[in-house]
Design a protein around this motif. Structure first.
Motif, PDB file in Angstrom:
ATOM      1  N   CYS A 146       0.250  -6.097   1.975  1.00  0.00           N
ATOM      2  CA  CYS A 146       0.135  -6.600   3.164  1.00  0.00           C
ATOM      3  C   CYS A 146      -2.137  -7.662   1.991  1.00  0.00           C
ATOM      4  O   CYS A 146      -2.979  -6.667   1.461  1.00  0.00           O
ATOM      5  N   CYS A 149      -4.394  -5.768   4.837  1.00  0.00           N
ATOM      6  CA  CYS A 149      -5.294  -4.669   4.452  1.00  0.00           C
ATOM      7  C   CYS A 149      -5.494  -3.956   3.413  1.00  0.00           C
ATOM      8  O   CYS A 149      -6.072  -3.444   3.293  1.00  0.00           O
ATOM      9  N   CYS A 199      -3.401  -2.861  10.634  1.00  0.00           N
ATOM     10  CA  CYS A 199      -3.630  -4.407  10.760  1.00  0.00           C
ATOM     11  C   CYS A 199      -2.591  -4.696  11.196  1.00  0.00           C
ATOM     12  O   CYS A 199      -1.250  -4.807  11.835  1.00  0.00           O
ATOM     13  N   CYS A 202       1.027  -6.801   8.764  1.00  0.00           N
ATOM     14  CA  CYS A 202       1.810  -5.882   8.820  1.00  0.00           C
ATOM     15  C   CYS A 202       1.776  -4.857   9.646  1.00  0.00           C
ATOM     16  O   CYS A 202       2.918  -3.387   9.855  1.00  0.00           O
TER      17      CYS A 202
HETATM   18 ZN   LIG Z   1      -1.668  -5.983   6.559  1.00  0.00          ZN
END
Ligand SMILES: [Zn+2]
Ligand SMILES: [Zn+2]
Length: 373
Positions: A146, A149, A199, A202
């Motif tokens: 992701c 993050c 996050c 995700c």
């Molecule tokens: Zn993430």
């Protein structure tokens, strides 16, 4: 108690390679492993069954005996096999699996580290592409870290915490009777971390679904159902485990002219009845352009002409198959008055000795004569 066939147990064909057997075993052993299925008697039994099948089929001698005599030919409880009930048994099998993959890191390591699954991609190609080889691009779903993050799963500015249950080890010790076994931590599922502030993109997974484009090289000579392995392009591993492989399986589209039989090709070769009678030369298509075929005089329907080396290249070697042309003598259509006239004249002057000019009709009449005495 009747036993399940070992090949069925592992879900492989009887002609499966050692490699396929090993792969099938790994998959099933991981699925039914007691660490992943705590307190499931069914999983435990399955695991033992799978392990037993593997012990026989992975040993060339035992496999041969099993192929010939079935279960009677092999006794897994005989010398060499590890029978018994203890959990030590599972640990052994477990280090078998992971010792293999991670070069001996298994056993005492983190058992929540899994290799990603192998994936299969069905690819349709034309006969020409299969014969010459080709390069294709495919788009497959994949996971990628992701970008919000950077893979941690935690909201930017926050940090994942160490899991309070396992203290970051990913595993917990559980006592069962006299035994103490390790299990994947139920709180963090083995990651050793706990995300309190996930996050937003995700949702704490650290990865997002995306697509990737891969170039696949199809070697010349591939046939229906052949598999091309793209190492490490399968599903991502879990908790740092290696990725699985991607298998591209080729499917060959039907061709309007050629039928394939292994390395050989077959095609119909229509010729006019005059060429069939007098002989001559016809042009026929091959995979590398037109080729000329000399037709012998008095050629009948069904005769085969073999064009050596005009088939498909062997996928492993450098030899080529043949092209087999099957003669079909055509009855002429859309005749002009003049053509009909000539044919009537031809028929009239052949009337007296039809048997001499029509070998099939003659042999047919002869058979009838025999039949009626
Ligand atoms: Zn993430
Ligand atoms: Zn934990």
């Amino acid at each position: 108690m009747s036993k399940r066939d070992y090949y069925d147990t592992l879900g492989v064909n009887r002609d499966a390679s050692d490699d396929d057997i090993k792969k099938a075993y790994r998959k099933l052993a991981m699925k039914h492993h007691p660490d992943r299925n705590p307190d499931s008697k069914e999983a435990e039994d399955k695991f033992k069954e799978v392990k037993e099948a593997y012990e026989i089929l992975s040993d060339g001698q035992k496999r041969a005996a099993y192929d010939q005599f079935g279960h009677a030919g092999v006794d897994p409880n005989a010398a060499g096999a590890r029978g018994g009930q203890g959990f030590g048994d599972f640990a052994d099998a477990f280090s078998d699996i992971f010792g293999d993959i991670f070069g001996g890191r298994g056993g005492g390591g983190r058992s929540n580290v899994y290799r990603g699954a192998d994936l299969r991609y069905n690819m349709e190609i034309s006969l020409e592409e299969a014969a010459r080889g080709c390069e294709k691009q495919i788009r497959i779903p994949s996971h990628e870290n992701c970008d919000v993050c950077h893979g941690s799963g935690a909201k930017p500015g926050t940090q994942p915490k160490t899991c309070p249950t396992c203290g970051g080890h990913g595993q917990v010790r559980v006592s069962q009777g006299f035994f103490s076994i390790q299990q994947t931590c139920p709180t963090c599922h083995g990651s050793g971390k706990q995300i309190t502030d996930p996050c937003h993109k995700c949702h704490g997974a650290g990865q997002v679904k995306t697509h990737k484009t891969l170039n696949v090289k199809i070697p010349p000579g591939v046939d229906e159902g052949d598999r091309i392995r793209l190492s490490g392009e399968g599903e991502a591993g879990q908790n740092g485990g290696p990725a699985g492989d991607l298998y591209v399986v080729t499917h060959i589209k039907a061709h309007p002219v050629f039928q394939r039989d292994g390395m050989d090709l077959h095609c119909e070769m229509p010729i006019s009845f005059a060429t069939a009678a007098l002989g001559g030369e016809v042009e026929i298509p091959t995979l590398d352009g037109l080729a000329k075929v000399k037709i012998a005089a008095e050629t009948q329907s069904g005769r085969q002409y073999r064009l050596r080396g005009k088939g498909i290249k062997s996928v492993r070697g450098s030899d080529y198959g043949d092209l087999l042309c099957h003669v079909v003598v055509e009855t002429p259509i859309n005749l002009t008055e003049r053509q009909k006239e000539l044919l009537r004249e031809f028929e009239a002057i052949s009337q007296g000795d039809t048997a001499m000019h029509n070998p099939r009709a003659k042999s047919f009449m002869d058979k009838l004569k025999d039949f009626f005495g």
